[in-house]
Design an enzyme around this catalytic site. Structure first.
Site, short mmCIF file in Angstrom:
data_model
loop_
_atom_site.label_atom_id
_atom_site.label_comp_id
_atom_site.label_asym_id
_atom_site.label_seq_id
_atom_site.Cartn_x
_atom_site.Cartn_y
_atom_site.Cartn_z
N LYS A 1 0.84 -1.20 0.00
CA LYS A 1 0.00 0.00 0.00
C LYS A 1 0.88 1.25 0.00
CE LYS A 1 -3.56 2.32 2.68
NZ LYS A 1 -4.50 2.29 3.79
N GLU B 1 10.43 -4.81 4.55
CA GLU B 1 10.47 -6.21 4.13
C GLU B 1 10.20 -6.32 2.63
OE1 GLU B 1 8.76 -5.04 6.69
OE2 GLU B 1 8.83 -6.41 8.42
N GLY C 1 -4.93 -1.84 4.94
CA GLY C 1 -4.15 -2.98 4.47
C GLY C 1 -4.83 -4.31 4.75
N ARG C 2 -5.36 -4.48 5.96
CA ARG C 2 -5.95 -5.78 6.33
C ARG C 2 -7.35 -5.97 5.75
NH1 ARG C 2 -4.84 -2.36 10.38
NH2 ARG C 2 -6.48 -1.54 11.70
N GLU D 1 -4.96 -6.52 14.79
CA GLU D 1 -4.45 -5.21 14.39
C GLU D 1 -5.57 -4.17 14.45
OE1 GLU D 1 -2.68 -4.22 10.33
OE2 GLU D 1 -0.83 -4.56 11.41
N HIS E 1 -5.04 -33.31 17.52
CA HIS E 1 -3.90 -34.15 17.92
C HIS E 1 -2.75 -33.30 18.43
CE1 HIS E 1 -5.91 -37.66 16.20
NE2 HIS E 1 -6.38 -36.79 15.32
N LYS F 1 9.16 -0.82 14.36
CA LYS F 1 9.76 -0.44 13.06
C LYS F 1 10.85 0.61 13.27
CE LYS F 1 5.66 -0.97 10.10
NZ LYS F 1 4.71 -0.26 9.24
O1 F6P Z 1 3.10 -2.80 9.74
C1 F6P Z 1 1.75 -3.08 9.63
C2 F6P Z 1 1.24 -2.80 8.25
O2 F6P Z 1 1.18 -1.43 8.03
C3 F6P Z 1 -0.09 -3.45 7.98
O3 F6P Z 1 -1.15 -2.72 8.47
C4 F6P Z 1 -0.06 -3.61 6.51
O4 F6P Z 1 -1.01 -4.53 6.06
C5 F6P Z 1 1.35 -4.08 6.31
O5 F6P Z 1 2.10 -3.35 7.26
C6 F6P Z 1 1.93 -3.88 4.93
O6 F6P Z 1 1.91 -2.54 4.54
P1 F6P Z 1 2.12 -2.12 3.05
O7 F6P Z 1 1.04 -2.71 2.23
O8 F6P Z 1 2.08 -0.62 3.04
O9 F6P Z 1 3.46 -2.65 2.60
#
Ligand code: F6P
Length: 547
Positions: free
Chosen positions: A205, A211, A265-266, A351, A382, A511
């Site tokens: 987003k 990452e 995002g979620r 979240e 199990h 972060k």
């Molecule tokens: O760090 C949490 C978050 O902001 C989530 O809310 C989001 O889904 C995820 O990181 C990834 O964010 P982005 O789509 O901006 O890379």
């Protein structure tokens, strides 16, 4: 602060909970043969059974009053009307617009967003069909056999979870998901792939998430190394709200699919973040998925609270969390293809509702979101069900199961799956008393000495709450409805707690500290201002690293 009405109703609920605490769910069944009919609801092929919980008609009445006192319906309408209910980020919350298959406009700040939404959907459809038909191919003209989505959180969990869930509809290229910054994730994924036939979708987003950006850069180098720098444009596509940043990465504009800041995002699986799913199952099946979400939106907006499945899920969640004091909630899909659903719900729920202040910034006066966890049945049986049945914590369980499987020639499997699912909620409800255990051991011919030793170990307390959600078959439409019902449940709970379910400040500190710590890990900066544990760990790591 809660309004007077809200305070009064919360107090009445607490008093009622206190009075019912020692009651037995089994007794509620014994005293009312029609309990199942009274405490279950259906919407089309979805059945929600909440009869195996410690609640009565009076409990429900009080919970409905609570929803009314907390203005949940008005808050729901404000969300659907595009009001800026995400107050800390001053944004509308309109993932529902992404699956709006009616002709009705959806206004955000005076602008109908539906033409933009539909335009992106058409572009996604063209691209997905192009990849599926090989009209769009790699730099060497070869068909894409593999698509790797690089994203994390909402830019990973939604498409990853749904791709697995809809495996029977998957007739496009193979899909892979790389999310973790751990080099193992991308290395293991790339090891099995041919660069000439691999397409990457960079999903973020913000297009700043470390990452995703790190994995994207590694993937870019991999393509450049094997196919040449000029091939990069052919092997990448992107999904983002930050179109300027995507351009800087070098992805051609016609391969960039946008969405908007009013999509959290979620909650973004319904947006262009769903592109990998669309490539896997095709635009028509993706449209069915959206239609399922839209059908649940209609139900949520129009069904009276008393018949409204997401309302009931949310109200029972509040009952469990605030009145019964349960800290966690187990989500137990008896559906192997929903293996990632608990992880998906962890982000959606934790979240959204893992908050400690109200929308006004005051400390909350009740507990908010529980820990959500789970694994598919029957595997969990199990592993961790021992604790659910005989441990000292009461864990409300949510069973999910399809009436019908996809494998017509494997009905014996499905019968066993169903029997196990029903057996677990029955066992949680009824338990097994000391007397029952002793009688059974006696019937099995055990000595009185053995009985005295063994019997206490074999007692099940029972009286443990669960709900069961049954759907017909896990198809795109049903999956859309399931996800939307959980989204709205999160909304209902958040509305009652008066928290902002749509921001996520709790991810920021880690972060920031990681950014600060990086030069210390690299050894280029001293850690002298850190606590002694962090200093000690850093020192150990620097010494232990073989670089
Ligand atoms: O760090 C949490 C978050 O902001 C989530 O809310 C989001 O889904 C995820 O990181 C990834 O964010 P982005 O789509 O901006 O890379």
């Amino acid at each position: 602060m809660p309004t007077a009405d809200l305070k009064t109703i919360l107090q009445r609920l607490e008093d009622h909970a206190h009075a019912t605490r020692s009651s037995k769910i089994n007794d509620l069944f014994a005293s009312d043969p029609s309990r199942f009919d009274k405490f279950s609801r259906s919407a089309d092929d979805l059945l929600y059974d909440f009869s195996k919980n410690k609640l009565t008609a009076e409990t429900l009445e009080l919970l409905f009053e609570l929803a009314r006192a907390a203005n949940v319906e008005a808050k729901r309408d404000a969300m659907f009307a595009g009001k800026h209910i995400n107050t800390t980020e001053d944004r509308a919350v309109l993932h529902t617009a992404l699956r709006n298959q009616s002709e009705a406009p959806v206004m955000v700040d005076g602008h109908d967003v539906m033409p933009d939404v539909n335009e992106v959907l058409v572009n996604m459809g063209d691209f997905a069909e192009g990849i599926r038909s090989a009209e769009i191919s790699g730099s060497a003209g070869k068909k894409f056999t593999d698509v790797v989505n690089i994203g994390i959180g909402g830019s990973d969990l939604g498409p990853a979870m749904t791709t697995l869930a809809l495996a029977p509809y998957h007739d496009g290229p193979n899909l892979h998901y790389v999310s973790n910054i751990d080099s193992a994730h991308i290395a293991d994924t790339l090891a099995a792939l041919n660069p000439e036939t691999t397409l990457f979708i960079i999903a973020s987003k913000t297009f700043t998430t470390i990452e995703t950006m790190t994995n994207a850069a590694t993937a870019r180098r991999w393509i450049a190394k094997h196919c040449g720098e000029d091939a990069v444009g052919d092997h990448f596509a992107a999904v983002s709200t930050a179109l300027d940043k995507v351009e800087a990465f070098g992805i051609p504009q016609d391969r960039v699919f946008g969405f908007w800041d009013w999509v959290g995002g979620r909650y973004s699986i319904w947006s262009a973040i769903g592109l990998p799913l669309m490539i896997a199952i095709g635009p028509d099946a993706f449209s069915d998925f959206l239609a399922g979400g839209h059908a649940m939106d209609n139900h949520f907006c129009t069904a009276p609270i008393e018949e409204n499945i997401p309302f009931l899920m949310g109200l029972i969640g509040v009952w469990h969390r605030n009145m019964m004091g349960y800290d966690t909630r187990a989500v137990l899909p008896y559906d192997q293809r929903l293996a990632r659903f608990p992880a998906y719900l962890q982000q959606l729920d934790m979240e959204s509702n893992g908050k400690q202040v109200t929308k006004d910034g005051a400390a909350v006066e009740t507990q908010t979101g529980p820990v959500v966890w789970g694994e598919p049945g029957t595997n969990g049986q199990h592993a961790f069900y021992q604790l659910i049945h005989q441990g000292t914590s009461v864990i409300p369980c949510e069973f999910l199961v399809a009436a019908n499987n996809h494998e017509e020639d494997l009905q014996n499997h499905h019968n066993l799956l169903l029997a196990n699912c029903l057996a677990q909620s029955e066992a949680l409800l009824r338990g097994r008393s000391l007397q029952e255990v002793e009688d059974k051991l006696r019937a099995d011919g055990k000595s009185e000495e053995d009985i005295a030793k063994l019997a206490p170990q074999k007692v099940f307390p029972g009286n443990r709450p669960s709900t069961t959600l049954i759907y017909d078959r896990l198809d795109p439409f049903t999956l859309g409805r399931l996800i939307a019902s959980y989204e709205h449940r999160v909304f209902v709970e958040g509305a009652i707690w008066n928290i902002n379910s749509y921001d996520q400040w709790g991810v920021e500190l880690g972060k920031e500290l990681a950014t600060q710590l990086l030069p210390m890990v690299e050894g280029s900066q001293s850690a002298k201002n850190k606590d002694s544990s962090t200093q000690g760990l850093l020192k150990y790591l620097i010494k232990a690293r073989s670089l």
